[in-house]
Design an enzyme around this catalytic site. Sequence first.
Site, PDB file in Angstrom:
ATOM      1  N   TYR A   1     -13.625   8.884 -12.398  1.00 29.60           N
ATOM      2  CA  TYR A   1     -13.408   7.761 -11.483  1.00 29.60           C
ATOM      3  C   TYR A   1     -14.064   6.486 -12.031  1.00 29.60           C
ATOM      4  O   TYR A   1     -13.416   5.449 -12.178  1.00 29.60           O
ATOM      5  CB  TYR A   1     -13.981   8.090 -10.093  1.00 29.60           C
ATOM      6  CG  TYR A   1     -14.112   6.872  -9.223  1.00 29.60           C
ATOM      7  CD1 TYR A   1     -12.978   6.207  -8.765  1.00 29.60           C
ATOM      8  CD2 TYR A   1     -15.369   6.353  -8.886  1.00 29.60           C
ATOM      9  CE1 TYR A   1     -13.097   5.058  -7.995  1.00 29.60           C
ATOM     10  CE2 TYR A   1     -15.491   5.212  -8.116  1.00 29.60           C
ATOM     11  CZ  TYR A   1     -14.350   4.567  -7.673  1.00 29.60           C
ATOM     12  OH  TYR A   1     -14.479   3.432  -6.919  1.00 29.60           O
TER      13      TYR A   1
ATOM     14  N   ASP B   1       4.211   2.146  -3.999  1.00 35.02           N
ATOM     15  CA  ASP B   1       3.246   2.739  -4.913  1.00 35.02           C
ATOM     16  C   ASP B   1       3.315   1.934  -6.221  1.00 35.02           C
ATOM     17  O   ASP B   1       4.418   1.573  -6.656  1.00 35.02           O
ATOM     18  CB  ASP B   1       3.660   4.200  -5.145  1.00 35.02           C
ATOM     19  CG  ASP B   1       2.566   4.993  -5.820  1.00 35.02           C
ATOM     20  OD1 ASP B   1       2.098   5.967  -5.199  1.00 35.02           O
ATOM     21  OD2 ASP B   1       2.182   4.656  -6.960  1.00 35.02           O
TER      22      ASP B   1
ATOM     23  N   ASP C   1       0.868  -1.183   0.000  1.00 38.67           N
ATOM     24  CA  ASP C   1       0.000   0.000   0.000  1.00 38.67           C
ATOM     25  C   ASP C   1       0.898   1.225   0.000  1.00 38.67           C
ATOM     26  O   ASP C   1       1.939   1.244   0.665  1.00 38.67           O
ATOM     27  CB  ASP C   1      -0.878  -0.011   1.259  1.00 38.67           C
ATOM     28  CG  ASP C   1      -2.071   0.925   1.146  1.00 38.67           C
ATOM     29  OD1 ASP C   1      -3.211   0.440   1.118  1.00 38.67           O
ATOM     30  OD2 ASP C   1      -1.853   2.158   1.089  1.00 38.67           O
TER      31      ASP C   1
END
Length: 325
Positions: free
Chosen positions: A141, A51, A32
């Site tokens: 999104y 990342d 994460d």
Amino acid sequence: MKKVLVVGGAGYIGSHTVRELSDNGYQVVVADSLIYGHREAVFTDNFYQVDLADKDALSNIFSTHDISAVIHFAAFAYVGESVIKPSKYYYNNVVNTLNLLDVMLKFNVKNIVFSSTCATYGEPLYTPIDESHPQNPVNPYGRSKLMIEHIFEDYKKAYGLNYVSLRYFNAAGCSRDGLLGESHSPETHLIPLVLKAIKGEIDNITVFGTDYDTPDGTCIRDYIHVEDLASAHKLALDKLLGGSESICLNLGTGVGTSVKEIINAAERVTKKKVPVLYGKRREGDPAILFAAAQLAHDYLGWVPIYTSIDDIIETAWRWELNKRF
Ligand code: UDP
């Protein structure tokens, strides 16, 4: 014991899923970026702050661990921000997924469970929404998530990728034991905001629109408990590793609850009054969204355990009163 990499495993749904997998026979490795995730939400030392833009760091995880499958939660998920900063969403959600797929294929890992969304459907043409409802997302999104679904389809044909894309409706609640829960910054979701208004952490909750074509004039959504989402991911993984076909599945209860009904339920559960303001509609909010959830039931043998909105809100309230992070 099979080893699974969970990317975005320190987030809200990811962290509940990590726990579900660890409790049910999987070894779990978590990656994460911690941009939005919380290290305290991950109960394993097998944690990498990585990342997905960093392919070398990702490759390092795959060369260290014998990974059988990936569960992919890593994404930005603020709809409003995605409209203002689409580039941020397409790079982070789409390009970084391509990075992840590159590395998976390099290490011959071909199974992925993906965190998709009912936002890929856009404005509903009918309800309940089944998986064959046309997908016309109305914001970057939702589009970023739909692009990833399409990429999986192409990668399946070309490279033999196997996937389950799980289209969540409204994730809600926290773990029954109060150890995990929802901690977004900023918080935009209805249930935590209603509870924060009750606590006095914010002055009031604004109901976005009272003139919708619904029985009480407020929007209707399908609130599905986060532990039920977590169990669906575990079942999807079992299926993939058992050699089942790739598929897209809705995850919802099939029951719609209005904003006013949420507020009433929160008052019943907490025995306190919610300070409410009635405001204008929020742009891009369809009046009614709820799932036809039969396919997930049939395919995964998945049955949501939390069927009462009061029960869901009670778990969220316990968390809100005793947040660990
Ligand atoms: N909502 C609201 N006030 C708020 C936040 C949300 O009235 O401060 C409404 C919103 O219009 C939607 C529902 O609550 O109908 C759920 O919104 P949320 O942001 O939690 O999830 P979304 O449906 O956008 O994924």
